[in-house]
Design an enzyme around this catalytic site. Structure first.
Site, PDB file in Angstrom:
ATOM      1  N   LYS A 114       0.800  -1.301   0.141  1.00  0.00           N
ATOM      2  CA  LYS A 114       0.014  -0.057  -0.146  1.00  0.00           C
ATOM      3  C   LYS A 114       0.932   1.256  -0.042  1.00  0.00           C
ATOM      4  CE  LYS A 114      -4.271  -1.675   1.524  1.00  0.00           C
ATOM      5  NZ  LYS A 114      -5.289  -1.992   2.776  1.00  0.00           N
ATOM      6  N   LYS A 198      -6.204 -10.100  -5.602  1.00  0.00           N
ATOM      7  CA  LYS A 198      -7.349 -10.452  -4.582  1.00  0.00           C
ATOM      8  C   LYS A 198      -8.390  -9.348  -4.998  1.00  0.00           C
ATOM      9  CE  LYS A 198      -7.392  -7.754  -0.649  1.00  0.00           C
ATOM     10  NZ  LYS A 198      -8.097  -7.680   0.706  1.00  0.00           N
ATOM     11  N   LYS A 201     -11.801  -3.841  -2.156  1.00  0.00           N
ATOM     12  CA  LYS A 201     -13.113  -2.827  -2.331  1.00  0.00           C
ATOM     13  C   LYS A 201     -12.854  -1.744  -2.696  1.00  0.00           C
ATOM     14  CE  LYS A 201     -14.475  -3.551   2.433  1.00  0.00           C
ATOM     15  NZ  LYS A 201     -13.163  -3.308   3.013  1.00  0.00           N
TER      16      LYS A 201
END
Ligand code: ADP
Length: 330
Positions: A114, A198, A201
């Site tokens: 991230k 993966k 959202k």
């Protein structure tokens, strides 16, 4: 005594949860709530790591809770609450942060991924210490078992290490060492457009099926899923990740072993599998959305459920925190 305690949570970082959250976590949550003393949390403090707009965060917190309820979390049997309603999470995070090595935290792969995406400017200290707050969420309730998807395994390992370290520094019984509860099948649902990553959202992600999507749109998304050039419907994540992903989803949603599905689709085409999966998803989404909308249309009832959940969580959490503070000399 009594039923073993479980804790699990999701971040309100989107209007809707997705099929990966449902298959990897929510189905387990619902299945475990009779045999376990379950706490299910909407972790809004974690969502602050993406710097959300305040009104939007508040709305997404409610929507996430409504989707837990719609998926079958029963507030009469389980404790459903919002993380920021229980201040003890933040306090325990500080105590645990002082036990966490900088190098240890630096090794978290989710942080590395991230922060690489966001760059130095967009990377906050909060994103870095996120796994410590997650450890606090778990240890605050003397949690025995944590049902999560595969992506959370490393964070859970940190929570276990911290619990063991607390016990060796401050005496046995300071923290309960939690065990992961990761399903054999469905623990990692992949993105429909890019089966190497993966399903997640992130906003505007076309490769996700969102639980609050128009069912027709969800069906369309599934029919547009990326598969490989071959024709055979076989479970082989290494060479056929797209097809394996579709098989996994259909297997969990219809409670049919993958081997049975492989047999049933012998000689059939990818399109057949997609049509059946789309149908299973529409069957899941339609009633789920009806219940979610009932709660969203009745904010007073939703608030009542969340307030009752926070009361119980606070009582449990305060007792644990008192014990830990005392052991640490506070
Ligand atoms: P996201 O990564 O979509 O933001 P969260 O971090 O809020 O989701 O995770 C909520 C729960 O859903 C966790 O238990 C996590 O392991 C699970 N989960 C998230 N994505 C997936 C996926 N693609 N497949 C299976 N489980 C998942």
């Amino acid at each position: 005594g009594g039923r073993p305690r479980i804790f699990s949570a999701m971040q309100p970082t989107n209007d809707s949860l997705h099929l990966g959250n449902y298959i990897g976590a929510l189905t387990q949550w619902v299945a475990l709530q009779d045999s376990h003393d379950a706490l299910y949390c909407v972790v809004d403090l974690h969502a602050l790591t993406v710097n959300p707009d305040p009104a939007r965060l508040r709305d997404r917190t409610r929507r996430t809770a409504a989707q837990y309820l719609a998926a079958g979390v029963d507030p009469a049997r389980s404790t459903l609450f919002v993380q920021s309603h229980v201040h003890e999470h933040s306090e325990l995070a500080w105590l645990l942060g002082c036990q966490t090595g900088f190098g240890e935290a630096s090794r978290m792969t989710q942080f590395k991924d991230k922060s690489a995406k966001r760059g130095a400017e967009g990377t906050t200290v909060g994103l870095f210490t996120y796994p410590v707050l997650m450890a606090a969420d778990i240890l605050l309730y003397d949690t025995a078992l944590v049902p999560v998807g595969e992506d959370q395994r490393q964070h859970l390992e940190l929570a276990r290490d911290l619990a063991e370290r607390m016990n060796s520094r401050f005496g046995d019984g300071t923290c309960v060492v939690p065990e992961p509860h990761i399903m054999a099948a469905g623990a990692r649902i992949q993105d429909l457009q890019d089966p190497a990553r993966k399903m997640s959202k992130e906003d505007g992600n076309k490769g996700a099926v969102f639980l609050l999507d128009d069912p027709k749109r969800a069906a369309k998304n599934i029919k547009a899923a990326v598969t490989d050039d071959g024709t055979e419907i076989r479970y082989d994540p290494a060479t056929k990740p797209g097809v394996a992903n579709l098989l996994t989803m259909l297997s969990v949603l219809t409670s049919t072993p993958v081997a049975d599905l492989e047999r049933a689709y012998e000689g059939k085409m990818y399109g057949h599998l997609k049509v059946d999966l789309a149908e299973a998803v529409v069957e899941l989404l339609t009633p789920l959305q009806r219940v979610a909308n009932e709660y969203l249309d009745d904010p007073a009832e939703l608030d009542r459920v969340l307030a009752a959940g926070a009361d119980r969580a606070r009582e449990l959490g305060a007792a644990t925190l008192d014990r830990i503070r005392d052991r640490m000399g506070l």
